[in-house]
Design an enzyme around this catalytic site. Structure first.
Site, PDB file in Angstrom:
ATOM      1  N   SER A  28       0.837  -1.196   0.000  1.00  0.00           N
ATOM      2  CA  SER A  28       0.000   0.000   0.000  1.00  0.00           C
ATOM      3  C   SER A  28       0.879   1.256   0.000  1.00  0.00           C
ATOM      4  CB  SER A  28      -0.890  -0.007   1.244  1.00  0.00           C
ATOM      5  OG  SER A  28      -1.838   1.034   1.203  1.00  0.00           O
ATOM      6  N   CYS A  31       3.057   7.260   3.196  1.00  0.00           N
ATOM      7  CA  CYS A  31       3.858   8.484   3.236  1.00  0.00           C
ATOM      8  C   CYS A  31       5.073   8.295   4.137  1.00  0.00           C
ATOM      9  CB  CYS A  31       3.012   9.647   3.741  1.00  0.00           C
ATOM     10  SG  CYS A  31       1.674  10.097   2.622  1.00  0.00           S
ATOM     11  N   GLN A 107       1.801   6.472  -7.025  1.00  0.00           N
ATOM     12  CA  GLN A 107       0.516   7.081  -6.691  1.00  0.00           C
ATOM     13  C   GLN A 107       0.624   8.593  -6.879  1.00  0.00           C
ATOM     14  OE1 GLN A 107      -1.049   7.676  -2.568  1.00  0.00           O
ATOM     15  NE2 GLN A 107      -2.622   6.202  -3.207  1.00  0.00           N
ATOM     16  N   TYR A 190      -8.148  13.694   0.306  1.00  0.00           N
ATOM     17  CA  TYR A 190      -7.309  14.590  -0.478  1.00  0.00           C
ATOM     18  C   TYR A 190      -8.112  15.182  -1.639  1.00  0.00           C
ATOM     19  CZ  TYR A 190      -3.789  12.676   2.579  1.00  0.00           C
ATOM     20  OH  TYR A 190      -3.090  12.301   3.707  1.00  0.00           O
ATOM     21  N   LEU A 311      -5.815  -3.520   7.899  1.00  0.00           N
ATOM     22  CA  LEU A 311      -5.554  -4.466   8.996  1.00  0.00           C
ATOM     23  C   LEU A 311      -5.621  -5.916   8.530  1.00  0.00           C
ATOM     24  CD1 LEU A 311      -7.467  -2.735  11.950  1.00  0.00           C
ATOM     25  CD2 LEU A 311      -5.074  -2.475  11.265  1.00  0.00           C
ATOM     26  N   GLY A 333      -0.027  -2.438   4.599  1.00  0.00           N
ATOM     27  CA  GLY A 333       0.625  -1.193   4.962  1.00  0.00           C
ATOM     28  C   GLY A 333       1.483  -1.369   6.199  1.00  0.00           C
TER      29      GLY A 333
END
Length: 365
Positions: A28, A31, A107, A190, A311, A333
């Protein structure tokens, strides 16, 4: 590594457009806030970070949210691809991912009203960076603030046109850098999600009001990016819900599925479905696989692959998600951060016939 005559579905290849990905466990976008020069340039951290997951067996390795313009960064330490110099730096990362056998994805993003914030680590301050400290005026579909962040300025029509071009130009640079997959970030509150959600979009022109109008910018961006990348793989990340209890019109699984169907018609080859991001403090019932339901709802509305995230930290659970056709792939992630070799471990646990372990690491298995 133990083998069986038939690999678990999680470890079978999958096609996204014309791109074949070696398995269905993907990284995933996460940032990193690791551009100390505040110039959007990926560096040694990004190379080591992303290539470790390729060596760890992931099929698709995605970059973090990568800004298409400087003002689109979440923080001043985010990566970008608004320049050819940045694209050249990304090309080195892409080569490292490919060398380790994985597919490389980028991305493309614009943070909108959630831009110009301090990095969540390594800073003594939080919230919006003032302009006299290197921050900038944020923009959004409507002048509505997110939480305690400074209020954005509403975009005018000329600026919206320029943003479409910025996404297309960034996509062109991404392909030049060698990326196999280009993903448009329309989730997590976003900019493109801000246009989609009635909680952030109060416009009364052709970009506001009806669901069709609110989706207009995203569809334009998809069409422009598709035109700029040819037949390369194009993904879209969507939030399946805002987790809002509003009685009025809201962004939920059905609204997301409807937009996904339009996005597929505009050129999207796959969807990556998450949730949330518009509301500052939503009540989210966190549990393993809590967002899979939204991927399933989108999958019912489209004919292209859909990945699930949230998760997913257990090999048997991940395998069940894809074998039950609730999603076509899973994204990891935080689980990946805890163990970049997670996919190779899952392959061993499930007895996958195909090994993605580099020769240098085989002795560990």
């Amino acid at each position: 590594m133990p083998t069986t005559s038939d690999s678990p579905k999680l470890f079978t290849p999958i096609s996204v457009g014309t791109t074949t990905i070696r398995n269905r466990v993907w990284l995933s976008p996460m940032c990193q806030y690791s551009c100390p020069g505040r110039d959007g340039m990926p560096n040694n951290w990004h190379f080591a970070h992303l290539t470790s997951f390729a060596a760890g067996g992931f099929g698709l390795v995605m970059t973090e949210a990568t800004a298409v313009v400087p003002e689109g960064r979440i923080s001043d330490r985010d990566t970008g691809i608004w320049s050819s110099a940045q694209a050249e730096a990304w090309a080195q990362v892409v080569a490292g991912i490919h060398e380790r056998g994985a597919t490389a994805g980028i991305q493309l993003a614009h943070a909108g009203r959630k831009a110009s914030t301090y990095s969540p680590w390594g800073e003594t301050a939080s919230g919006t960076i003032p302009t006299d400290a290197g921050g900038w005026q944020t923009v959004a579909p409507s002048p509505l603030a997110f939480g305690r962040l400074d209020a954005p300025r509403q975009l005018d029509l000329t600026e919206i046109d320029a943003l479409v071009d910025a996404f297309a130009d960034a996509a062109t640079r991404s392909i030049a850098a060698g990326f196999d997959v280009v993903e448009i970030h329309a989730a997590h509150g976003y900019l493109l999600h801000q246009f989609l959600s009635p909680a952030a979009n109060e416009r009364t022109d052709e970009y506001g009001g009806s669901p069709e109008n609110r989706a207009r910018l995203l569809i334009r961006v998809i069409e422009a990016v598709r035109a700029s990348i040819g037949d390369a793989a194009l993904m879209v990340r969507l939030s399946g819900t805002d987790w809002s209890d509003s009685e009025g019109e809201r962004w939920d699984a059905d609204a997301c599925a409807a937009v996904a169907a339009r996005a597929e018609a505009a050129g999207a080859d796959a969807f990556d479905v998450s949730s949330g991001g518009i509301l500052a403090h939503p009540d989210i019932p966190l549990a393993p696989g809590y967002q899979v339901q939204f991927a399933t709802r989108v999958r019912e509305a489209v004919s292209v692959p859909v990945s699930a995230v949230g998760l997913i930290d257990d090999a048997a659970c991940a395998e069940q998600i894809v074998t039950s056709e609730r999603a076509d792939a899973v994204m990891l992630g935080r689980s990946a951060l805890r163990n970049p070799q997670r996919v190779n471990e899952w392959a061993a646990t499930l007895g996958a016939a195909a090994s993605f372990v580099p020769g240098q690491y085989e002795r560990a298995y």
